[in-house]
Design a protein around this motif. Sequence first.
Motif, PDB file in Angstrom:
ATOM      1  N   MET A   1     -16.533 -39.111  30.317  1.00 57.83           N
ATOM      2  CA  MET A   1     -16.908 -38.331  31.464  1.00 57.83           C
ATOM      3  C   MET A   1     -15.726 -38.291  32.443  1.00 57.83           C
ATOM      4  O   MET A   1     -15.148 -39.312  32.790  1.00 57.83           O
ATOM      5  CB  MET A   1     -18.118 -38.964  32.110  1.00 57.83           C
ATOM      6  CG  MET A   1     -18.601 -38.213  33.266  1.00 57.83           C
ATOM      7  SD  MET A   1     -20.196 -38.910  33.639  1.00 57.83           S
ATOM      8  CE  MET A   1     -20.550 -38.082  35.028  1.00 57.83           C
ATOM      9  N   VAL A   2     -15.421 -37.119  32.955  1.00 53.79           N
ATOM     10  CA  VAL A   2     -14.299 -36.907  33.863  1.00 53.79           C
ATOM     11  C   VAL A   2     -14.851 -36.737  35.274  1.00 53.79           C
ATOM     12  O   VAL A   2     -15.752 -35.945  35.511  1.00 53.79           O
ATOM     13  CB  VAL A   2     -13.494 -35.654  33.448  1.00 53.79           C
ATOM     14  CG1 VAL A   2     -12.379 -35.415  34.426  1.00 53.79           C
ATOM     15  CG2 VAL A   2     -12.991 -35.805  32.044  1.00 53.79           C
ATOM     16  N   VAL A   3     -14.295 -37.514  36.228  1.00 54.30           N
ATOM     17  CA  VAL A   3     -14.743 -37.433  37.618  1.00 54.30           C
ATOM     18  C   VAL A   3     -13.649 -36.724  38.419  1.00 54.30           C
ATOM     19  O   VAL A   3     -12.488 -37.132  38.390  1.00 54.30           O
ATOM     20  CB  VAL A   3     -15.002 -38.846  38.195  1.00 54.30           C
ATOM     21  CG1 VAL A   3     -15.412 -38.742  39.647  1.00 54.30           C
ATOM     22  CG2 VAL A   3     -16.042 -39.547  37.370  1.00 54.30           C
ATOM     23  N   PHE A   4     -14.049 -35.684  39.099  1.00 51.32           N
ATOM     24  CA  PHE A   4     -13.101 -34.947  39.927  1.00 51.32           C
ATOM     25  C   PHE A   4     -13.297 -35.325  41.390  1.00 51.32           C
ATOM     26  O   PHE A   4     -14.421 -35.551  41.837  1.00 51.32           O
ATOM     27  CB  PHE A   4     -13.312 -33.437  39.777  1.00 51.32           C
ATOM     28  CG  PHE A   4     -12.952 -32.938  38.407  1.00 51.32           C
ATOM     29  CD1 PHE A   4     -11.625 -32.789  38.063  1.00 51.32           C
ATOM     30  CD2 PHE A   4     -13.924 -32.641  37.487  1.00 51.32           C
ATOM     31  CE1 PHE A   4     -11.287 -32.325  36.821  1.00 51.32           C
ATOM     32  CE2 PHE A   4     -13.601 -32.176  36.243  1.00 51.32           C
ATOM     33  CZ  PHE A   4     -12.276 -32.020  35.894  1.00 51.32           C
ATOM     34  N   ASN A   5     -12.203 -35.406  42.092  1.00 53.56           N
ATOM     35  CA  ASN A   5     -12.244 -35.691  43.527  1.00 53.56           C
ATOM     36  C   ASN A   5     -12.658 -34.410  44.245  1.00 53.56           C
ATOM     37  O   ASN A   5     -11.987 -33.387  44.146  1.00 53.56           O
ATOM     38  CB  ASN A   5     -10.886 -36.188  44.013  1.00 53.56           C
ATOM     39  CG  ASN A   5     -10.933 -36.707  45.424  1.00 53.56           C
ATOM     40  OD1 ASN A   5     -11.986 -36.685  46.050  1.00 53.56           O
ATOM     41  ND2 ASN A   5      -9.824 -37.177  45.914  1.00 53.56           N
ATOM     42  N   MET A   6     -13.753 -34.451  44.951  1.00 54.31           N
ATOM     43  CA  MET A   6     -14.282 -33.249  45.584  1.00 54.31           C
ATOM     44  C   MET A   6     -13.600 -32.929  46.920  1.00 54.31           C
ATOM     45  O   MET A   6     -13.696 -31.817  47.407  1.00 54.31           O
ATOM     46  CB  MET A   6     -15.784 -33.396  45.807  1.00 54.31           C
ATOM     47  CG  MET A   6     -16.569 -33.568  44.526  1.00 54.31           C
ATOM     48  SD  MET A   6     -16.253 -32.291  43.315  1.00 54.31           S
ATOM     49  CE  MET A   6     -17.084 -30.929  44.034  1.00 54.31           C
ATOM     50  N   THR A   7     -12.942 -33.915  47.564  1.00 54.66           N
ATOM     51  CA  THR A   7     -12.263 -33.645  48.836  1.00 54.66           C
ATOM     52  C   THR A   7     -10.835 -33.213  48.526  1.00 54.66           C
ATOM     53  O   THR A   7     -10.093 -33.934  47.870  1.00 54.66           O
ATOM     54  CB  THR A   7     -12.245 -34.896  49.735  1.00 54.66           C
ATOM     55  OG1 THR A   7     -11.607 -35.938  49.048  1.00 54.66           O
ATOM     56  CG2 THR A   7     -13.647 -35.291  50.125  1.00 54.66           C
ATOM     57  N   PRO A   8     -10.450 -32.036  48.973  1.00 61.39           N
ATOM     58  CA  PRO A   8      -9.091 -31.580  48.680  1.00 61.39           C
ATOM     59  C   PRO A   8      -8.073 -32.345  49.534  1.00 61.39           C
ATOM     60  O   PRO A   8      -8.361 -32.749  50.661  1.00 61.39           O
ATOM     61  CB  PRO A   8      -9.129 -30.102  49.049  1.00 61.39           C
ATOM     62  CG  PRO A   8     -10.220 -29.991  50.046  1.00 61.39           C
ATOM     63  CD  PRO A   8     -11.218 -31.052  49.696  1.00 61.39           C
ATOM     64  N   GLU A   9      -6.915 -32.554  49.001  1.00 58.42           N
ATOM     65  CA  GLU A   9      -5.825 -33.203  49.746  1.00 58.42           C
ATOM     66  C   GLU A   9      -5.262 -32.210  50.754  1.00 58.42           C
ATOM     67  O   GLU A   9      -5.133 -31.025  50.463  1.00 58.42           O
ATOM     68  CB  GLU A   9      -4.726 -33.635  48.773  1.00 58.42           C
ATOM     69  CG  GLU A   9      -5.142 -34.744  47.842  1.00 58.42           C
ATOM     70  CD  GLU A   9      -5.388 -36.044  48.577  1.00 58.42           C
ATOM     71  OE1 GLU A   9      -4.645 -36.335  49.536  1.00 58.42           O
ATOM     72  OE2 GLU A   9      -6.331 -36.742  48.216  1.00 58.42           O
ATOM     73  N   PRO A  10      -4.932 -32.677  51.960  1.00 62.19           N
ATOM     74  CA  PRO A  10      -4.351 -31.750  52.941  1.00 62.19           C
ATOM     75  C   PRO A  10      -2.970 -31.304  52.484  1.00 62.19           C
ATOM     76  O   PRO A  10      -2.184 -32.091  51.973  1.00 62.19           O
ATOM     77  CB  PRO A  10      -4.286 -32.568  54.218  1.00 62.19           C
ATOM     78  CG  PRO A  10      -4.345 -33.973  53.790  1.00 62.19           C
ATOM     79  CD  PRO A  10      -5.086 -34.007  52.500  1.00 62.19           C
ATOM     80  N   LYS A  11      -2.714 -30.036  52.651  1.00 59.53           N
ATOM     81  CA  LYS A  11      -1.415 -29.496  52.279  1.00 59.53           C
ATOM     82  C   LYS A  11      -0.481 -29.615  53.472  1.00 59.53           C
ATOM     83  O   LYS A  11      -0.876 -29.408  54.618  1.00 59.53           O
ATOM     84  CB  LYS A  11      -1.547 -28.036  51.870  1.00 59.53           C
ATOM     85  CG  LYS A  11      -2.349 -27.840  50.628  1.00 59.53           C
ATOM     86  CD  LYS A  11      -2.426 -26.364  50.308  1.00 59.53           C
ATOM     87  CE  LYS A  11      -3.267 -26.145  49.073  1.00 59.53           C
ATOM     88  NZ  LYS A  11      -3.427 -24.726  48.767  1.00 59.53           N
ATOM     89  N   GLU A  12       0.756 -29.950  53.229  1.00 59.64           N
ATOM     90  CA  GLU A  12       1.746 -30.016  54.293  1.00 59.64           C
ATOM     91  C   GLU A  12       2.296 -28.625  54.508  1.00 59.64           C
ATOM     92  O   GLU A  12       2.823 -27.995  53.598  1.00 59.64           O
ATOM     93  CB  GLU A  12       2.856 -30.991  53.921  1.00 59.64           C
ATOM     94  CG  GLU A  12       2.396 -32.432  53.936  1.00 59.64           C
ATOM     95  CD  GLU A  12       3.553 -33.405  53.835  1.00 59.64           C
ATOM     96  OE1 GLU A  12       4.689 -32.988  54.128  1.00 59.64           O
ATOM     97  OE2 GLU A  12       3.309 -34.543  53.481  1.00 59.64           O
ATOM     98  N   ILE A  13       2.132 -28.143  55.721  1.00 62.26           N
ATOM     99  CA  ILE A  13       2.616 -26.817  56.067  1.00 62.26           C
ATOM    100  C   ILE A  13       3.727 -26.991  57.091  1.00 62.26           C
ATOM    101  O   ILE A  13       3.541 -27.623  58.131  1.00 62.26           O
ATOM    102  CB  ILE A  13       1.489 -25.952  56.659  1.00 62.26           C
ATOM    103  CG1 ILE A  13       0.372 -25.817  55.643  1.00 62.26           C
ATOM    104  CG2 ILE A  13       2.022 -24.608  57.084  1.00 62.26           C
ATOM    105  CD1 ILE A  13      -0.860 -25.152  56.182  1.00 62.26           C
ATOM    106  N   GLY A  14       4.869 -26.442  56.822  1.00 64.15           N
ATOM    107  CA  GLY A  14       5.964 -26.494  57.765  1.00 64.15           C
ATOM    108  C   GLY A  14       6.649 -27.847  57.763  1.00 64.15           C
ATOM    109  O   GLY A  14       6.563 -28.625  56.825  1.00 64.15           O
ATOM    110  N   HIS A  15       7.324 -28.117  58.865  1.00 66.61           N
ATOM    111  CA  HIS A  15       8.130 -29.326  59.004  1.00 66.61           C
ATOM    112  C   HIS A  15       7.312 -30.394  59.724  1.00 66.61           C
ATOM    113  O   HIS A  15       6.906 -30.202  60.868  1.00 66.61           O
ATOM    114  CB  HIS A  15       9.387 -28.976  59.808  1.00 66.61           C
ATOM    115  CG  HIS A  15      10.351 -30.097  59.941  1.00 66.61           C
ATOM    116  ND1 HIS A  15      11.050 -30.595  58.881  1.00 66.61           N
ATOM    117  CD2 HIS A  15      10.738 -30.818  61.015  1.00 66.61           C
ATOM    118  CE1 HIS A  15      11.834 -31.573  59.300  1.00 66.61           C
ATOM    119  NE2 HIS A  15      11.654 -31.722  60.597  1.00 66.61           N
ATOM    120  N   GLN A  16       7.063 -31.493  59.083  1.00 66.68           N
ATOM    121  CA  GLN A  16       6.288 -32.572  59.684  1.00 66.68           C
ATOM    122  C   GLN A  16       7.242 -33.590  60.301  1.00 66.68           C
ATOM    123  O   GLN A  16       8.150 -34.076  59.625  1.00 66.68           O
ATOM    124  CB  GLN A  16       5.422 -33.263  58.625  1.00 66.68           C
ATOM    125  CG  GLN A  16       4.413 -32.341  57.980  1.00 66.68           C
ATOM    126  CD  GLN A  16       3.291 -31.979  58.925  1.00 66.68           C
ATOM    127  OE1 GLN A  16       2.907 -32.761  59.770  1.00 66.68           O
ATOM    128  NE2 GLN A  16       2.771 -30.778  58.779  1.00 66.68           N
TER     129      GLN A  16
END
Length: 95
Positions: free
Chosen positions: A1-16
Amino acid sequence: MVVFNMTPEPKEIGHQVKFSKSLIGLFKRGCWEIPEIMGSSCMALIGIGLGIAGVYKYYKEDGDNKEYKQTYLIVRPSDPRASKIINPSYTEYKC
């Protein structure tokens, strides 16, 4: 059985940019986010410092005692201010 993470990772936009939590970090963050206000605040502090230094020098050198004034001041010889007068004009009044 494969478990997927339902919360998406935040994407880095621009210069942090990360700043430290100290007072210097707060100053750097202010310069990064609002440079106009930080620059004008620094210039205001410099102006206040120069103003205080100018007023201190004015009073230290007895700046209110000018040689040439708009109005005449008559001072009795027994007055303590008489010793501070620059270039006095002595006049003998005979009543």
